[in-house]
Design a protein around this motif. Structure first.
Motif, mmCIF file in Angstrom:
data_model
loop_
_atom_site.group_PDB
_atom_site.id
_atom_site.type_symbol
_atom_site.label_atom_id
_atom_site.label_comp_id
_atom_site.label_asym_id
_atom_site.label_seq_id
_atom_site.Cartn_x
_atom_site.Cartn_y
_atom_site.Cartn_z
ATOM 1 N N LEU A 140 0.831 -1.208 0.000
ATOM 2 C CA LEU A 140 0.000 0.000 0.000
ATOM 3 C C LEU A 140 0.863 1.255 0.000
ATOM 4 O O LEU A 140 0.612 2.199 -0.759
ATOM 5 C CB LEU A 140 -0.914 0.009 1.238
ATOM 6 C CG LEU A 140 -2.257 -0.707 1.131
ATOM 7 C CD1 LEU A 140 -2.913 -0.816 2.502
ATOM 8 C CD2 LEU A 140 -3.180 0.009 0.166
ATOM 9 N N ASN A 141 1.897 1.255 0.869
ATOM 10 C CA ASN A 141 2.777 2.425 0.939
ATOM 11 C C ASN A 141 3.564 2.638 -0.342
ATOM 12 O O ASN A 141 3.885 3.762 -0.709
ATOM 13 C CB ASN A 141 3.737 2.282 2.129
ATOM 14 C CG ASN A 141 3.033 2.425 3.463
ATOM 15 O OD1 ASN A 141 2.035 3.117 3.557
ATOM 16 N ND2 ASN A 141 3.530 1.752 4.480
ATOM 17 N N LEU A 142 3.895 1.529 -1.027
ATOM 18 C CA LEU A 142 4.631 1.639 -2.290
ATOM 19 C C LEU A 142 3.706 2.051 -3.437
ATOM 20 O O LEU A 142 4.082 2.826 -4.311
ATOM 21 C CB LEU A 142 5.300 0.298 -2.621
ATOM 22 C CG LEU A 142 6.391 -0.169 -1.652
ATOM 23 C CD1 LEU A 142 6.813 -1.595 -1.979
ATOM 24 C CD2 LEU A 142 7.591 0.757 -1.719
ATOM 25 N N GLN A 143 2.489 1.500 -3.430
ATOM 26 C CA GLN A 143 1.562 1.715 -4.548
ATOM 27 C C GLN A 143 0.920 3.096 -4.498
ATOM 28 O O GLN A 143 0.780 3.766 -5.507
ATOM 29 C CB GLN A 143 0.466 0.645 -4.525
ATOM 30 C CG GLN A 143 -0.344 0.571 -5.811
ATOM 31 C CD GLN A 143 0.466 -0.026 -6.954
ATOM 32 O OE1 GLN A 143 1.208 -0.969 -6.752
ATOM 33 N NE2 GLN A 143 0.338 0.544 -8.139
ATOM 34 N N TYR A 144 0.501 3.475 -3.292
ATOM 35 C CA TYR A 144 -0.214 4.739 -3.150
ATOM 36 C C TYR A 144 0.653 5.732 -2.399
ATOM 37 O O TYR A 144 0.423 6.046 -1.239
ATOM 38 C CB TYR A 144 -1.530 4.529 -2.399
ATOM 39 C CG TYR A 144 -2.516 3.665 -3.139
ATOM 40 C CD1 TYR A 144 -3.294 4.171 -4.175
ATOM 41 C CD2 TYR A 144 -2.665 2.324 -2.802
ATOM 42 C CE1 TYR A 144 -4.194 3.364 -4.859
ATOM 43 C CE2 TYR A 144 -3.567 1.513 -3.481
ATOM 44 C CZ TYR A 144 -4.327 2.043 -4.498
ATOM 45 O OH TYR A 144 -5.212 1.243 -5.177
ATOM 46 N N SER A 191 6.247 6.467 6.845
ATOM 47 C CA SER A 191 6.131 5.148 6.196
ATOM 48 C C SER A 191 7.318 4.812 5.304
ATOM 49 O O SER A 191 7.635 3.646 5.118
ATOM 50 C CB SER A 191 4.872 5.008 5.358
ATOM 51 O OG SER A 191 4.300 6.095 4.972
ATOM 52 N N ASP A 192 8.011 5.842 4.804
ATOM 53 C CA ASP A 192 9.222 5.605 4.012
ATOM 54 C C ASP A 192 10.439 5.340 4.899
ATOM 55 O O ASP A 192 11.540 5.152 4.397
ATOM 56 C CB ASP A 192 9.521 6.817 3.123
ATOM 57 C CG ASP A 192 8.681 6.824 1.862
ATOM 58 O OD1 ASP A 192 7.906 5.870 1.673
ATOM 59 O OD2 ASP A 192 8.786 7.781 1.074
ATOM 60 N N LYS A 193 10.220 5.354 6.238
ATOM 61 C CA LYS A 193 11.296 5.161 7.216
ATOM 62 C C LYS A 193 12.398 6.201 7.042
ATOM 63 O O LYS A 193 13.596 5.905 7.128
ATOM 64 C CB LYS A 193 11.872 3.746 7.139
ATOM 65 C CG LYS A 193 10.833 2.669 7.475
ATOM 66 C CD LYS A 193 11.457 1.325 7.677
ATOM 67 C CE LYS A 193 10.416 0.257 7.947
ATOM 68 N NZ LYS A 193 9.542 0.550 9.105
ATOM 69 N N CYS A 490 12.315 -2.340 -1.768
ATOM 70 C CA CYS A 490 13.301 -1.331 -1.358
ATOM 71 C C CYS A 490 13.145 -0.041 -2.161
ATOM 72 O O CYS A 490 14.102 0.745 -2.261
ATOM 73 C CB CYS A 490 14.717 -1.879 -1.512
ATOM 74 S SG CYS A 490 15.147 -2.402 -3.187
ATOM 75 N N ALA A 491 11.942 0.168 -2.740
ATOM 76 C CA ALA A 491 11.661 1.368 -3.542
ATOM 77 C C ALA A 491 12.679 1.539 -4.671
ATOM 78 O O ALA A 491 13.071 2.649 -5.019
ATOM 79 C CB ALA A 491 11.626 2.612 -2.660
ATOM 80 N N ASN A 492 13.121 0.391 -5.225
ATOM 81 C CA ASN A 492 14.049 0.361 -6.373
ATOM 82 C C ASN A 492 15.396 1.022 -6.091
ATOM 83 O O ASN A 492 16.077 1.473 -7.017
ATOM 84 C CB ASN A 492 13.400 1.014 -7.606
ATOM 85 C CG ASN A 492 12.258 0.190 -8.143
ATOM 86 O OD1 ASN A 492 12.379 -1.026 -8.305
ATOM 87 N ND2 ASN A 492 11.133 0.838 -8.399
ATOM 88 N N THR A 493 15.801 1.054 -4.831
ATOM 89 C CA THR A 493 17.122 1.610 -4.497
ATOM 90 C C THR A 493 18.181 0.517 -4.398
ATOM 91 O O THR A 493 19.367 0.791 -4.522
ATOM 92 C CB THR A 493 17.075 2.360 -3.151
ATOM 93 O OG1 THR A 493 16.728 1.428 -2.112
ATOM 94 C CG2 THR A 493 16.055 3.486 -3.183
ATOM 95 N N GLY A 494 17.745 -0.726 -4.138
ATOM 96 C CA GLY A 494 18.698 -1.810 -3.934
ATOM 97 C C GLY A 494 19.163 -1.931 -2.496
ATOM 98 O O GLY A 494 19.888 -2.869 -2.150
#
Length: 559
Positions: A140-144, A191-193, A490-494
């Protein structure tokens, strides 16, 4: 044994997860303990909790999906707004014919009222599939993400000046765009820490940045037109003076996100384009951390524990801002809290509240400085004293004297590495023989981004490339190199989370002799390494060999 339990066991057996013998044994034990056979299999470690949930869902006639691995088209995701998806705990994942497929947890899937509401909102018939609740929350946090909603709220603020209410309560449910904008901004950062949220006025707009895993990440900016209202709103909810714009101010704020209280330390500073606001998000879990979870290698952990378990002496954690010094001290204190020990801290400010510890916050305006607080504390019969930071000669002198008169003193100092602690204290005007007598241990540390366990990929590195960066193999450790890839987790950060790099220098007679004759930090370092100290870079290479981080990441934080 109930019919549902039998169905779940049948699914587990058909998947080959257990043998018939293990099932029969689980049934017998379950009858003795009064629990279900399936939970008995989980508690014994025969199957995982996820496998149990998946089998339960399939036994109920529903489909189980791996929500984190799905590709969801924006058209399908936009059938619900972020607020609606979070309210119900669901994610639309597909549109098959005229039916929308929605992922949720098994309890929500059985709620007919939720189904009715979603069908009214999407205007499609709804079919539920199930996933793990924890993974749904993550997706949810990644999508929205908040960027789209933030953009809409900015437009609302620009077109409806009457709706800007800077005095609305922080927990207000009002629909005022400014209040919703600030709430969304804080919610997305948490939520993104993120460790910090930066709100920075510039000539043309307001720059918004999150510091995630030690690296600043640019977010969607806000227009210049809402600057005054936005800054005033942030200052009011942080209990600052909105009329004072010429001097820096400090404030504090508590918000509730996902039914969990989160504290933020807020700082304002005047710049040429207006006041900049930095909000430090205080993760209270850091106050309950154990030393074993901070990334200490086994030999470093032994050295560190030997130093702070002494009856008296001074232990110093050094490193730049944001290197995790406070977290290390709090984790150390957690292992020292006992009813028979009196622990007092002096901090500026007190970031985390710890039960069983007397915490004092400095107040320069009232004359309560580190030095004056320390003088009073020494009359309060302390056994262990934590000083947030040694900043001046007077504080350093009292700390040294405390360590020499039967107290254990824990503190931090801004230096580049552990050996530089000796020279820094003498530069502050402390006699070298006092430093050599009082100091028990000095530790230097940094925080490196940890590779995402879900997407990191093994990679071969040529010996010539390793030689170019002076990579050192750790005896007894077989090196396996990985590179960052990036995925939805990992929000595409690796990278996901951070790991500590440490060097722990315990005082010896040889190091004390070097301190007394004012040796350089290079001489101290050479002697400490000869006595077994692993340097920051060597500890970084160990973390690389263990697959925790990458060579470029170690080089980024250690020059």
């Amino acid at each position: 044994m109930g019919t549902m339990s039998e169905s779940v066991l049948d699914v587990i057996l058909s998947r080959g997860l257990v043998t018939q013998e293990e099932v029969d044994q689980a049934i017998v034990e379950a009858r003795k303990n009064g629990e279900s056979p399936v939970r008995s299999l989980v508690s014994k470690g025969v199957i995982t909790k996820k496998q149990m949930i998946k089998a339960t869902v399939e036994a109920a006639g529903l489909q189980f999906v791996e929500i984190m691995d799905l590709t969801i088209s924006p058209m399908v995701a936009n059938l619900l707004t972020g607020d609606q998806a979070r309210k119900y705990g669901v994610i639309p994942i597909d549109l098959v014919g005229d039916t929308v497929i929605i992922a949720t947890d098994s309890q929500t899937a059985a709620n007919w009222q939720v189904r009715e509401d979603l069908q009214a909102i999407t205007r499609y018939p709804v079919s539920f599939v199930c996933a793990l609740k924890s993974e749904i929350d993550t997706r949810l946090n990644l999508q929205y993400r908040a960027e789209t909603e933030l953009g809409e709220l900015v437009r609302d603020m620009l077109h409806d000046e009457q709706a800007i209410d800077i005095f609305a309560p922080v927990a207000s449910t009002t629909d005022a765009p400014l209040v919703r904008y600030v709430n969304l901004l804080l919610g997305q950062g948490i939520s993104d820490k993120a460790s910090d949220i930066h709100v920075e006025p510039s000539e043309d707009n307001i720059r918004i940045r999150f510091r995630i895993d030690g690296v600043l990440k640019e977010m969607a900016p806000a227009p210049k037109e809402v600057q005054a209202a936005l800054i005033s709103r942030l200052k009011i909810i942080s209990d600052m003076d909105i009329a004072e714009r010429r001097v820096p101010q400090d404030g504090r704020l508590t918000v509730v996100v996902d039914r969990k209280k989160v504290d933020l330390r807020v700082n304002s500073i005047p710049t040429v384009w207006g006041e900049k606001i930095v909000m430090r998000i205080l993760d209270n879990s850091a106050a309950q951390m154990e030393l074993s979870g901070l990334g200490f290698s086994p030999d470093n952990l032994v050295r560190w524990r030997d130093s702070y378990t002494r009856p008296y002496g001074m232990v110093i954690v050094s490193g730049p801002t944001g290197s995790g010094k406070s977290t290390t001290l709090y984790a150390t204190l957690n292992s020292m809290v006992r009813p028979e020990v009196n622990i007092v801290t002096v901090e500026d400010p007190v970031e985390y509240r710890i039960p069983g510890i007397n915490q004092v916050q400095t107040n320069a305006k009232a004359g309560l400085t580190f030095a004056s607080a320390l003088r009073s504390i020494l009359r309060a019969d302390p056994d262990i004293i934590l000083i947030g930071e040694i900043r001046d000669h007077e504080t350093a002198r009292i700390a040294i004297e405390s360590a020499l008169t039967g107290h254990m003193v824990l503190t931090t100092l801004h230096t580049n590495d552990a050996p530089s602690v000796l020279t820094r204290l003498t530069e502050m005007g402390i006699e070298p023989f006092l430093v050599s007598s009082a100091l028990a241990c000095a530790s230097g540390q940094r925080l490196a981004r940890r590779l995402c366990a879900e997407c990191k990929k093994p990679v071969k590195i040529a010996p010539s490339d390793l030689a170019a960066v002076e990579f050192e193999y750790t005896p007894g450790v077989e090196a396996t190199f990985f590179e960052a890839v990036g995925c939805s987790r990992c929000a595409n950060t690796g990278f996901r989370g951070r790991v500590g790099l440490h060097e722990v220098m315990t005082m010896t007679e040889e190091l004390a002799a070097l301190a007394i004759r004012n040796a350089t930090s290079d001489e101290v370092k050479a002697q400490a390494v000869a006595q077994g100290m692993r340097t920051l870079k060597q500890d970084g290479w160990l973390k690389v060999a263990q697959g925790a981080t990458t060579i470029p990441e170690v080089l980024r934080i250690i020059a």
